[in-house]
Design an enzyme around this catalytic site. Sequence first.
Site, PDB file in Angstrom:
ATOM      1  N   TYR A   7       0.853  -1.188   0.000  1.00 15.64           N
ATOM      2  CA  TYR A   7       0.000   0.000   0.000  1.00 15.64           C
ATOM      3  C   TYR A   7       0.885   1.233   0.000  1.00 15.64           C
ATOM      4  O   TYR A   7       1.843   1.318   0.768  1.00 15.64           O
ATOM      5  CB  TYR A   7      -0.898  -0.004   1.242  1.00 15.64           C
ATOM      6  CG  TYR A   7      -1.799   1.210   1.359  1.00 15.64           C
ATOM      7  CD1 TYR A   7      -2.822   1.425   0.437  1.00 15.64           C
ATOM      8  CD2 TYR A   7      -1.628   2.129   2.392  1.00 15.64           C
ATOM      9  CE1 TYR A   7      -3.655   2.532   0.552  1.00 15.64           C
ATOM     10  CE2 TYR A   7      -2.466   3.237   2.512  1.00 15.64           C
ATOM     11  CZ  TYR A   7      -3.477   3.421   1.588  1.00 15.64           C
ATOM     12  OH  TYR A   7      -4.305   4.525   1.709  1.00 15.64           O
ATOM     13  N   LYS A  56       3.871   8.915   9.118  1.00 15.67           N
ATOM     14  CA  LYS A  56       3.650   8.317  10.442  1.00 15.67           C
ATOM     15  C   LYS A  56       4.614   8.833  11.530  1.00 15.67           C
ATOM     16  O   LYS A  56       4.436   9.938  11.996  1.00 15.67           O
ATOM     17  CB  LYS A  56       3.599   6.807  10.303  1.00 15.67           C
ATOM     18  CG  LYS A  56       2.421   6.446   9.365  1.00 15.67           C
ATOM     19  CD  LYS A  56       2.052   5.005   9.254  1.00 15.67           C
ATOM     20  CE  LYS A  56       0.758   4.873   8.471  1.00 15.67           C
ATOM     21  NZ  LYS A  56       0.805   4.130   7.246  1.00 15.67           N
ATOM     22  N   ASP A  84       9.269   2.865   0.092  1.00 17.89           N
ATOM     23  CA  ASP A  84       8.199   3.524   0.836  1.00 17.89           C
ATOM     24  C   ASP A  84       8.354   3.134   2.303  1.00 17.89           C
ATOM     25  O   ASP A  84       7.998   2.029   2.713  1.00 17.89           O
ATOM     26  CB  ASP A  84       6.831   3.098   0.292  1.00 17.89           C
ATOM     27  CG  ASP A  84       5.684   3.793   1.019  1.00 17.89           C
ATOM     28  OD1 ASP A  84       5.952   4.492   2.022  1.00 17.89           O
ATOM     29  OD2 ASP A  84       4.528   3.639   0.588  1.00 17.89           O
TER      30      ASP A  84
HETATM   31  C1  LIG Z   1       0.213   4.587   5.850  1.00 17.09           C
HETATM   32  C2  LIG Z   1       0.984   4.367   4.606  1.00 17.09           C
HETATM   33  C3  LIG Z   1       0.871   5.233   3.507  1.00 17.09           C
HETATM   34  C4  LIG Z   1      -0.137   6.342   3.441  1.00 17.09           C
HETATM   35  O1  LIG Z   1       0.054   7.312   4.410  1.00 17.09           O
HETATM   36  P1  LIG Z   1      -1.168   8.293   4.803  1.00 17.09           P
HETATM   37  O2  LIG Z   1      -0.569   9.234   5.776  1.00 17.09           O
HETATM   38  O3  LIG Z   1      -2.241   7.399   5.378  1.00 17.09           O
HETATM   39  O4  LIG Z   1      -1.628   8.953   3.561  1.00 17.09           O
HETATM   40  C5  LIG Z   1       1.728   5.036   2.431  1.00 17.09           C
HETATM   41  N1  LIG Z   1       2.616   4.039   2.421  1.00 17.09           N
HETATM   42  C6  LIG Z   1       2.737   3.171   3.454  1.00 17.09           C
HETATM   43  C7  LIG Z   1       3.768   2.098   3.396  1.00 17.09           C
HETATM   44  C8  LIG Z   1       1.903   3.296   4.568  1.00 17.09           C
HETATM   45  O5  LIG Z   1       2.010   2.411   5.565  1.00 17.09           O
END
Ligand SMILES: *Cc1c(COP(=O)(O)O)cnc(C)c1O
Length: 428
Positions: free
Chosen positions: A144, A266, A238
């Site tokens: 994701y 995060k 990511d």
């Molecule tokens: C949470 C997450 C996102 C998206 O971040 P948001 O702040 O919810 O838009 C993208 N990549 C990874 C790996 C994530 O865990």
Amino acid sequence: MQYDKSIKAYEKARNVIPGGVDSPVRAFKSVGGTPLFIKKGKGAYLVDVDGNAYVDFVQSWGPLIFGHTNKVIEKAVIKAVKKGLSFGAPTKSETKLAGIICGLYACIDKVRFVSSGTEAVMSAIRLARGFTCKDDIVKFEGCYHGHSDSLLVQAGSGAVTFGNPSSPGVPSDVTKHTLLAKYNDIESVKKCFESSSNIACVIIEPIAGNMGFVPADAAFLEELRSVCDEHGALLIFDEVMSGFRASLKGAQGVYKTVPDLVTFGKVIGGGMPVGAFGGRVEIMDKLSPDGPVYQAGTLSGNPVAMAAGLASLEQILEDEELYVRLEKKAKRLVKGLSEEAQKAGIALQVDSIGSMFGFFFNDAPVKNFEDALRSDTKRFAAFHQGMLQEGFYFACSQFETGFICDAMDDEMIDECLEAAAKVFKEMA
Ligand SMILES: *Cc1c(COP(=O)(O)O)cnc(C)c1O
């Protein structure tokens, strides 16, 4: 436990908010029951509107590495708030936070701040396309990367929980540029490069947390690096979830592979909305205003969000034992879960890196999305409900990752294991 007030609050919310939630993963769709409405958090605990307290293994889906209401972050935010919420002009705090990130990640010379992980990844992809003058991207099934159009293909997490591998509203004209590969399977990546000579980048969660917890094999990441180099494609890690979570340097503290661009979110916001992306100077300088690739944000790098991020990262840097403690607790938890499940005759796969942990109700090791999908989601739902009754709050889907925060102690973990033993017995 009584959930009357949560049930009422949920009914009211559903009248004015689609599904009653502002992010689909918060609904308890796959585990049954109603989502708990939260009144407050304190340290390791969440308290719902009915007054029930839970040890919280979600921690706002990752950001809260110290737990709720961390005093240092709280103070820094209040101090910043009093000086003004946002100026739409540069402040020194942005440079300071950027400096910390550049100092820790050898592959990052410059970073730009945004307000969410979604924005960070979306911008990094645009930059990779602008830099390479190519259009296609490769992503992995079950990873994701936020909810921007081109990345909402086989996106794990909420998308898989609800059985919509992709989403209506995303034109196929957009997703035709997104090639899918299989996690931990280099041949599937090579096939993508055989089918297209127009690949700008490969994006991966090096420690996947959105199909459940599935770390990449070290050799696979190394091969991924070589394939990207061979074809002039950028490699994007990511690390929105794994950054400052898996280790001080995220996946780059765990593996040797060096990416071209990294995305964050995060933990770097300490609970406030912050995202960032960074990389080598020759790539980052392609960004507007120095370069031609446009990217912007009214509230990007606002002083309140930066204050929370700084207070979080400075505490992390001051505390050399932090990740050792977190990792010990995560190991204690997954080892215990594995033992209790075994005693009850329940097949459970467990794993952890740093403060991230996961478990699958599955009788075979999980290496990719396909394996993850073979997990027993009914068992997971029973476990989730049972643990909630015992006062332990886990993410409400089999395909999510759990988080340890520094406010958790061994006693809480041992109590959790006792509860798990009871719940497993009832399930068996
Ligand atoms: C949470 C997450 C996102 C998206 O971040 P948001 O702040 O919810 O838009 C993208 N990549 C990874 C790996 C994530 O865990």
